[in-house]
Motif scaffolding. Sequence first.
Motif, PDB file in Angstrom:
ATOM      1  N   THR A 130     -21.184  -1.676   1.577  1.00 41.18           N
ATOM      2  CA  THR A 130     -21.632  -2.422   2.755  1.00 41.18           C
ATOM      3  C   THR A 130     -20.501  -3.171   3.460  1.00 41.18           C
ATOM      4  OG1 THR A 130     -22.330  -4.047   1.135  1.00 41.18           O
ATOM      5  CG2 THR A 130     -24.079  -2.773   2.191  1.00 41.18           C
ATOM      6  N   GLN A 131     -19.252  -2.910   3.056  1.00 37.52           N
ATOM      7  CA  GLN A 131     -18.142  -3.626   3.696  1.00 37.52           C
ATOM      8  C   GLN A 131     -18.136  -3.491   5.225  1.00 37.52           C
ATOM      9  OE1 GLN A 131     -14.529  -2.563   1.637  1.00 37.52           O
ATOM     10  NE2 GLN A 131     -14.924  -4.017  -0.013  1.00 37.52           N
ATOM     11  N   PRO A 132     -18.308  -2.270   5.770  1.00 42.66           N
ATOM     12  CA  PRO A 132     -18.295  -2.166   7.239  1.00 42.66           C
ATOM     13  C   PRO A 132     -19.396  -3.001   7.886  1.00 42.66           C
ATOM     14  CG  PRO A 132     -18.106   0.001   6.215  1.00 42.66           C
ATOM     15  CD  PRO A 132     -18.426  -0.957   5.114  1.00 42.66           C
ATOM     16  N   LYS A 133     -20.565  -2.977   7.265  1.00 34.67           N
ATOM     17  CA  LYS A 133     -21.682  -3.754   7.831  1.00 34.67           C
ATOM     18  C   LYS A 133     -21.375  -5.262   7.791  1.00 34.67           C
ATOM     19  CE  LYS A 133     -26.344  -5.015   6.497  1.00 34.67           C
ATOM     20  NZ  LYS A 133     -27.282  -4.848   5.402  1.00 34.67           N
ATOM     21  N   HIS A 134     -20.796  -5.718   6.672  1.00 35.52           N
ATOM     22  CA  HIS A 134     -20.483  -7.149   6.557  1.00 35.52           C
ATOM     23  C   HIS A 134     -19.431  -7.575   7.572  1.00 35.52           C
ATOM     24  CE1 HIS A 134     -22.188  -7.205   2.210  1.00 35.52           C
ATOM     25  NE2 HIS A 134     -23.110  -7.407   3.121  1.00 35.52           N
ATOM     26  N   LEU A 135     -18.503  -6.683   7.851  1.00 30.76           N
ATOM     27  CA  LEU A 135     -17.477  -7.009   8.845  1.00 30.76           C
ATOM     28  C   LEU A 135     -18.110  -7.119  10.238  1.00 30.76           C
ATOM     29  CD1 LEU A 135     -14.485  -7.570   9.061  1.00 30.76           C
ATOM     30  CD2 LEU A 135     -14.093  -5.137   9.481  1.00 30.76           C
ATOM     31  N   GLU A 136     -19.026  -6.204  10.540  1.00 30.35           N
ATOM     32  CA  GLU A 136     -19.711  -6.259  11.839  1.00 30.35           C
ATOM     33  C   GLU A 136     -20.530  -7.539  11.975  1.00 30.35           C
ATOM     34  OE1 GLU A 136     -19.263  -4.578  14.613  1.00 30.35           O
ATOM     35  OE2 GLU A 136     -17.703  -3.649  13.379  1.00 30.35           O
ATOM     36  N   ILE A 165     -16.863 -12.347  -0.969  1.00 30.81           N
ATOM     37  CA  ILE A 165     -18.272 -11.934  -1.129  1.00 30.81           C
ATOM     38  C   ILE A 165     -18.509 -11.519  -2.583  1.00 30.81           C
ATOM     39  CG2 ILE A 165     -20.058 -10.295  -0.418  1.00 30.81           C
ATOM     40  CD1 ILE A 165     -18.569 -10.038   2.300  1.00 30.81           C
ATOM     41  N   ARG A 166     -17.557 -10.749  -3.119  1.00 29.59           N
ATOM     42  CA  ARG A 166     -17.736 -10.259  -4.492  1.00 29.59           C
ATOM     43  C   ARG A 166     -17.670 -11.411  -5.499  1.00 29.59           C
ATOM     44  NH1 ARG A 166     -13.987  -5.868  -7.516  1.00 29.59           N
ATOM     45  NH2 ARG A 166     -15.186  -5.849  -9.455  1.00 29.59           N
ATOM     46  N   ALA A 167     -16.702 -12.324  -5.278  1.00 31.61           N
ATOM     47  CA  ALA A 167     -16.596 -13.478  -6.184  1.00 31.61           C
ATOM     48  C   ALA A 167     -17.892 -14.277  -6.145  1.00 31.61           C
ATOM     49  CB  ALA A 167     -15.412 -14.361  -5.779  1.00 31.61           C
ATOM     50  N   SER A 168     -18.455 -14.435  -4.947  1.00 30.52           N
ATOM     51  CA  SER A 168     -19.696 -15.183  -4.810  1.00 30.52           C
ATOM     52  C   SER A 168     -20.839 -14.473  -5.540  1.00 30.52           C
ATOM     53  CB  SER A 168     -20.032 -15.365  -3.325  1.00 30.52           C
ATOM     54  OG  SER A 168     -21.283 -15.979  -3.168  1.00 30.52           O
ATOM     55  N   GLY A 169     -20.864 -13.140  -5.445  1.00 30.94           N
ATOM     56  CA  GLY A 169     -21.890 -12.368  -6.160  1.00 30.94           C
ATOM     57  C   GLY A 169     -21.824 -12.632  -7.658  1.00 30.94           C
ATOM     58  N   HIS A 170     -20.603 -12.652  -8.198  1.00 25.10           N
ATOM     59  CA  HIS A 170     -20.431 -12.925  -9.629  1.00 25.10           C
ATOM     60  C   HIS A 170     -20.723 -14.388  -9.963  1.00 25.10           C
ATOM     61  CE1 HIS A 170     -18.275  -9.220 -11.256  1.00 25.10           C
ATOM     62  NE2 HIS A 170     -18.573  -8.924  -9.994  1.00 25.10           N
ATOM     63  N   LEU A 171     -20.436 -15.244  -8.991  1.00 27.29           N
ATOM     64  CA  LEU A 171     -20.589 -16.686  -9.226  1.00 27.29           C
ATOM     65  C   LEU A 171     -22.015 -17.046  -9.650  1.00 27.29           C
ATOM     66  CD1 LEU A 171     -19.097 -19.462  -8.970  1.00 27.29           C
ATOM     67  CD2 LEU A 171     -20.076 -19.621  -6.658  1.00 27.29           C
ATOM     68  N   GLY A 196     -16.485 -17.087   8.517  1.00 22.91           N
ATOM     69  CA  GLY A 196     -16.212 -16.016   7.563  1.00 22.91           C
ATOM     70  C   GLY A 196     -16.494 -16.464   6.138  1.00 22.91           C
ATOM     71  N   GLN A 197     -16.074 -17.685   5.828  1.00 21.44           N
ATOM     72  CA  GLN A 197     -16.255 -18.176   4.462  1.00 21.44           C
ATOM     73  C   GLN A 197     -17.733 -18.432   4.155  1.00 21.44           C
ATOM     74  OE1 GLN A 197     -13.224 -20.286   2.452  1.00 21.44           O
ATOM     75  NE2 GLN A 197     -12.125 -20.814   4.332  1.00 21.44           N
ATOM     76  N   VAL A 198     -18.476 -18.942   5.118  1.00 20.02           N
ATOM     77  CA  VAL A 198     -19.913 -19.176   4.910  1.00 20.02           C
ATOM     78  C   VAL A 198     -20.632 -17.853   4.632  1.00 20.02           C
ATOM     79  CG1 VAL A 198     -22.067 -19.729   6.132  1.00 20.02           C
ATOM     80  CG2 VAL A 198     -20.161 -21.340   6.193  1.00 20.02           C
ATOM     81  N   LEU A 199     -20.296 -16.845   5.436  1.00 18.15           N
ATOM     82  CA  LEU A 199     -21.015 -15.574   5.284  1.00 18.15           C
ATOM     83  C   LEU A 199     -20.776 -14.915   3.933  1.00 18.15           C
ATOM     84  CD1 LEU A 199     -21.067 -13.750   8.752  1.00 18.15           C
ATOM     85  CD2 LEU A 199     -22.790 -15.215   7.691  1.00 18.15           C
ATOM     86  N   THR A 200     -19.651 -15.232   3.277  1.00 17.96           N
ATOM     87  CA  THR A 200     -19.427 -14.612   1.952  1.00 17.96           C
ATOM     88  C   THR A 200     -20.600 -14.919   1.025  1.00 17.96           C
ATOM     89  OG1 THR A 200     -18.139 -16.483   1.048  1.00 17.96           O
ATOM     90  CG2 THR A 200     -16.893 -14.704   2.119  1.00 17.96           C
ATOM     91  N   ALA A 229     -26.882  -9.222  -1.469  1.00 17.91           N
ATOM     92  CA  ALA A 229     -26.483  -8.102  -2.325  1.00 17.91           C
ATOM     93  C   ALA A 229     -27.299  -8.064  -3.621  1.00 17.91           C
ATOM     94  CB  ALA A 229     -24.995  -8.186  -2.642  1.00 17.91           C
ATOM     95  N   TRP A 230     -27.571  -9.222  -4.178  1.00 21.00           N
ATOM     96  CA  TRP A 230     -28.386  -9.251  -5.401  1.00 21.00           C
ATOM     97  C   TRP A 230     -29.723  -8.563  -5.152  1.00 21.00           C
ATOM     98  CZ3 TRP A 230     -28.097 -11.390 -10.495  1.00 21.00           C
ATOM     99  CH2 TRP A 230     -26.827 -11.874 -10.827  1.00 21.00           C
ATOM    100  N   LYS A 231     -30.326  -8.921  -4.021  1.00 16.20           N
ATOM    101  CA  LYS A 231     -31.635  -8.350  -3.697  1.00 16.20           C
ATOM    102  C   LYS A 231     -31.512  -6.847  -3.424  1.00 16.20           C
ATOM    103  CE  LYS A 231     -34.846  -8.672   0.167  1.00 16.20           C
ATOM    104  NZ  LYS A 231     -34.260  -8.345   1.414  1.00 16.20           N
ATOM    105  N   GLU A 232     -30.557  -6.491  -2.565  1.00 13.85           N
ATOM    106  CA  GLU A 232     -30.429  -5.093  -2.151  1.00 13.85           C
ATOM    107  C   GLU A 232     -30.070  -4.180  -3.323  1.00 13.85           C
ATOM    108  OE1 GLU A 232     -31.373  -4.039   0.721  1.00 13.85           O
ATOM    109  OE2 GLU A 232     -31.686  -6.030   1.588  1.00 13.85           O
ATOM    110  N   ALA A 233     -29.373  -4.749  -4.322  1.00  9.22           N
ATOM    111  CA  ALA A 233     -28.999  -3.937  -5.487  1.00  9.22           C
ATOM    112  C   ALA A 233     -30.092  -3.968  -6.551  1.00  9.22           C
ATOM    113  CB  ALA A 233     -27.661  -4.422  -6.053  1.00  9.22           C
TER     114      ALA A 233
END
Length: 461
Positions: A14-20, A446-452, A124-128, A135-139
């Motif tokens: 989803t990187q391209p989508k997150h960038l958009e 974003i990934r660090a936040s997912g693991h957090l 940018g930092q907030v959206l991470t 991502a938790w939900k979508e995965a």
Amino acid sequence: MTDLKAIDHYLQQTQPKHLEQLKSLLRIPSVSADPAYRDSVSAAAKSVLDTLAAAGLKTELIPTDGPPLVYAESPPVAGKPVALVYGHYDVQPPDPLDLWTTPPFEPTERDGNLYARGATDDKGQVLTHVHSVAAWKEAGQTLPMQVKFLIEGEEEVGSEQFEHYLARPEAADKLAADVIVISDSSQYAKGQPAITYGLRGIAYFEVHFSGPKQDLHSGSFGGAVNNPAIALSKFLAKIIDDQGRIKLPGFYDDVEPLDESERAMWAKLNFSDAAFAKQLGVSGLIGEAGYSTLERRWARPTFDIHGLWSGYQGEGGKTIIPAKASAKISFRLVPNQSPKRVAEQLREYVASNTPEGIRIEVVDLHGGPGVVVNPHSPYIAAAQHAIAAAFGKQAVLIREGGSIPIVANMVEKLGADVLLLGWGLDDDGAHSPNEKFCIQDYFHGIRASGHLWHELSQVQA
Ligand code: BES
Ligand code: ZN
């Protein structure tokens, strides 16, 4: 069983989508300092709210007498800690516009960075954190702890409305959390992530000097009438001495001396004054005698002039003694110093430094105390794991010189720990032309936040 791999995999896709999504938020010019942008500030709030709702959270737009507060929460999880993500959707004014390579509100990719006002500070930092929750939900995973969001629209001008809200009786319940997570600061250096355990406070003022009742011919009156521009220049220049010490009465009374173990820890960071000066385009550095550059920036109080105006600014010469002169100034404070006390000290200083023929008015703009949090908290240890997983490197512990004025207040009201996880870089150009955010660091964040969320859920609440 939590499947962090599934989340990582989803985030890869989803990187391209997150960038958009970041680009579309950056297109909204949510400048809080200037009333002309009021509608855009509201539009940014709405956009953040919609993104949080799409992430599966229960959302609420909390109205205030200024920009709305954006609130969201995931379902409670019994026996697990609660995290509150704090950030801001407002941005600093983009001026001076002519120094931007591409327009501030037309996000543009260049050499691995995304350029736009607010890219690093703080959209940018907030959206991470918003994307990581989605991502938790979508995965197909269930968030292992409750995550709340409070994203405000006035951080860059002193958080007045959020401060009012925090004073309301319902705020403590609604925002109740064990740990406040904030990404609105920087890594130590490129490739070296950091966890920040201290921020400076700030006390911000305008000073207005008035002299003669109107501008005067400097030939006829010069030498007899005190010139407000000269008086202001002398006044400001004397606030700080040649040793870099601030001369307000009692200013250092509340300043705690630096801890020797902290000084030793920072000395190991191998900070290069020469490289830093080069990065900034200056021939050398200055500061308070007896302290290193990192100590001066992170843990010693400072004085700065942000704006200065008087007299004739147009083409050619005009020989006047201006009737008025003004400045915007601030003091960065270290924890234990109070912005209110500094305001009193400034007024005392004014009282004994007002020259003949001049009237001085001091206007308080805004302020907030500094914070230092326990660098050995279990939440910090948990964040270390999350950062190492995403950035591939252990974070160093640092303090920073910037201010997030409302943090101390939140800590006091909510009794929560604070995690300052900055994904930005020192050279991001926050508050400057050509602000940027490194696109890879956005994805790493974003990934660090997912693991957090996984790591924090393992901490005993
Ligand atoms: N993101 C910054 C705070 C910051 C800057 C933290 C640098 C760590 C390092 C924040 O948005 C900000 O700029 N705050 C203002 C507050 C002020 C306007 C009251 C600041 O520090 O000048
Ligand atoms: Zn800022």
